[in-house]
Design an enzyme around this catalytic site. Structure first.
Site, PDB file in Angstrom:
ATOM      1  N   TYR A   1     -21.873  23.225   1.221  1.00  0.00           N
ATOM      2  CA  TYR A   1     -22.807  22.255   1.816  1.00  0.00           C
ATOM      3  C   TYR A   1     -22.956  22.490   3.325  1.00  0.00           C
ATOM      4  CZ  TYR A   1     -22.684  19.101  -2.262  1.00  0.00           C
ATOM      5  OH  TYR A   1     -22.796  18.539  -3.498  1.00  0.00           O
TER       6      TYR A   1
ATOM      7  N   LYS B   1       4.830  -0.150  -1.531  1.00  0.00           N
ATOM      8  CA  LYS B   1       3.420  -0.586  -1.510  1.00  0.00           C
ATOM      9  C   LYS B   1       2.501   0.625  -1.620  1.00  0.00           C
ATOM     10  CE  LYS B   1       3.438  -0.454   3.558  1.00  0.00           C
ATOM     11  NZ  LYS B   1       3.639  -1.244   4.782  1.00  0.00           N
TER      12      LYS B   1
HETATM   13  C1  LIG Z   1       4.794  -0.759   5.448  1.00  0.00           C
HETATM   14  C2  LIG Z   1       5.789  -1.638   6.072  1.00  0.00           C
HETATM   15  C3  LIG Z   1       7.100  -1.203   6.296  1.00  0.00           C
HETATM   16  C4  LIG Z   1       7.552   0.219   6.049  1.00  0.00           C
HETATM   17  O1  LIG Z   1       7.273   1.016   7.183  1.00  0.00           O
HETATM   18  P1  LIG Z   1       7.743   2.538   7.237  1.00  0.00           P
HETATM   19  O2  LIG Z   1       7.332   3.041   8.560  1.00  0.00           O
HETATM   20  O3  LIG Z   1       7.030   3.249   6.144  1.00  0.00           O
HETATM   21  O4  LIG Z   1       9.215   2.534   7.034  1.00  0.00           O
HETATM   22  C5  LIG Z   1       8.020  -2.119   6.781  1.00  0.00           C
HETATM   23  N1  LIG Z   1       7.649  -3.386   7.048  1.00  0.00           N
HETATM   24  C6  LIG Z   1       6.395  -3.830   6.870  1.00  0.00           C
HETATM   25  C7  LIG Z   1       6.056  -5.248   7.207  1.00  0.00           C
HETATM   26  C8  LIG Z   1       5.418  -2.976   6.397  1.00  0.00           C
HETATM   27  O5  LIG Z   1       4.163  -3.419   6.247  1.00  0.00           O
END
Ligand SMILES: *Cc1c(COP(=O)(O)O)cnc(C)c1O
Length: 375
Positions: A265, A35
């Site tokens: 800045y 993701k």
């Molecule tokens: C993002 C996510 C993961 C992955 O988590 P990590 O700590 O990056 O391994 C797993 N399960 C869900 C439901 C998530 O949203």
């Protein structure tokens, strides 16, 4: 071409997958969470390599991310962790994306679309065992399990839950309670005739720290990208991990200032003596957090150069007075190794009061990802 770029080492990504697998022994299938553009590393390229390495599942947060993977030709099953939004049921089915569901309304919408398309569609149901975010609460499991029996075009292929403190050893009791609750909910689902094939609890810290939550499917994000430093507890056995991303730019100009000159800045930095200041074509739009102003360091010629003045949208200044050989066009390491020195995403996270995931996710769109080069 602007020299600011993220180099993505796909061999290290593959290494981390293998390393995580052998750490867990032969047990669970591995779902690679890609993701948010693979936590900033580039979803399509990372998913391609992970698929080639035999990863079992891919996971995305929203249907659009799943669609991107399908358009790029990825073939593994894709779980959409955030379900889908009204009107997206047909997109889900047509692209063989398995949605996580946590309401009857969505399930009914999917069932109607599946009936129309004549395609029985798999879903995974999320149970909120203590995260307090997505998922049905345990007391709602019986009712939903019963209601889902009526929906003939969808099939409960999996059940999942998500941990809130799997990375905190001091709170192991809370994680244990989540595991216990999940197992009870699974039993309850089964009594209503559902036969979920996949049971999934573990994120990266869960999979590493709590072996009995691995079940038959673990969802790994952070550790695949080598970001174990701040999401795994210290002092517990963990797989060997290698960083996947290197973020670099080049010195685009060098200026000499006398003592007493204010830079950037807000005039937040004033030179304390004659200074050589390097101009770097990277700013907060590229993902260098503005809160690192007067705080962070970059690496030039194997040495740390302090960031001075405010980081702006497109530019940053670094004090190279202590690195007299610095020249225009020198490589500047923002995340990565330079000689014996290293800056990790985890280091930037500590300095900006966040986690490494937010650092790599924040690498901007205009920073090209270059694959298969050193991290
Ligand atoms: C993002 C996510 C993961 C992955 O988590 P990590 O700590 O990056 O391994 C797993 N399960 C869900 C439901 C998530 O949203």
């Amino acid at each position: 071409m602007r020299p600011t770029r993220a180099l993505i080492n796909l061999d290290n990504l593959a290494f981390n997958l293998r390393s995580s697998r052998s750490f867990m022994g032969d047990g669970p299938e591995v779902m690679a969470v890609v993701k948010a553009n693979a936590y900033g590393h580039g979803a399509v390229e990372c998913a391609r390599r992970l698929e080639a390495e035999g990863v079992d599942w891919l996971a995305v947060a929203i249907p659009e991310e799943g669609l991107e993977l399908r358009k790029a030709g990825l073939t593994r099953p894709i779980l959409c962790l955030g379900g889908f939004w009204e009107g997206q049921a047909e997109l889900i089915i047509a692209n063989r994306i398995t949605p996580v569901l946590f309401s009857l309304e969505r399930a009914e919408e999917l069932d109607r679309a599946a009936a129309k398309l004549g395609a029985v569609t798999d879903i995974h149901i999320k149970i909120d065992t203590g995260m307090g975010r997505l998922g049905i609460r345990p007391h709602q499991v019986g009712q939903l399990a019963r209601d889902l029996q009526e929906l003939k075009w969808i099939r409960v292929d999996g059940l999942l839950t998500h941990f809130s403190v799997a990375d905190r050893i001091q709170e192991t009791a809370y994680t244990r309670a989540q595991i216990e609750t999940f197992n009870q909910c699974v039993e309850e689902f089964r009594t209503f005739g559902h036969k979920p094939k996949y049971l999934s609890m573990a994120n990266s810290p869960g999979a590493v720290v709590h072996p009995d939550c691995r079940s038959n499917l673990v969802r790994l994000g952070g550790i695949l990208y080598g970001l174990g430093g701040d999401v795994l507890p210290k002092g517990v056995p963990a797989p060997e991990l290698k960083p996947v991303m290197r973020l670099e730019t080049r010195v685009s100009d060098i200026k000499e200032f006398p003592q007493g000159a204010s830079l950037g800045y807000g005039r937040t930095f004033t030179t304390e003596g004659p200074s050589r200041i390097a101009l770097l074509p990277i700013g907060y739009d590229d993902g260098l957090p503005r809160t690192l102003s007067n705080k962070g360091t970059v690496l030039i010629r194997g040495k740390a150069a302090p960031i001075v003045g405010r980081i702006s949208m497109d530019w940053t200044l670094a004090d190279v007075t202590g690195i007299p050989t610095t020249a225009v066009n020198d490589i500047v390491t923002v995340i990565g190794l330079d000689g014996l020195e290293a800056v990790h995403a985890e280091d930037l996270a500590v300095q900006t009061d966040t986690i490494s995931y937010e650092i790599t996710c924040g690498i901007g769109k205009r920073v090209p990802r270059i694959y298969d080069q050193g991290a």
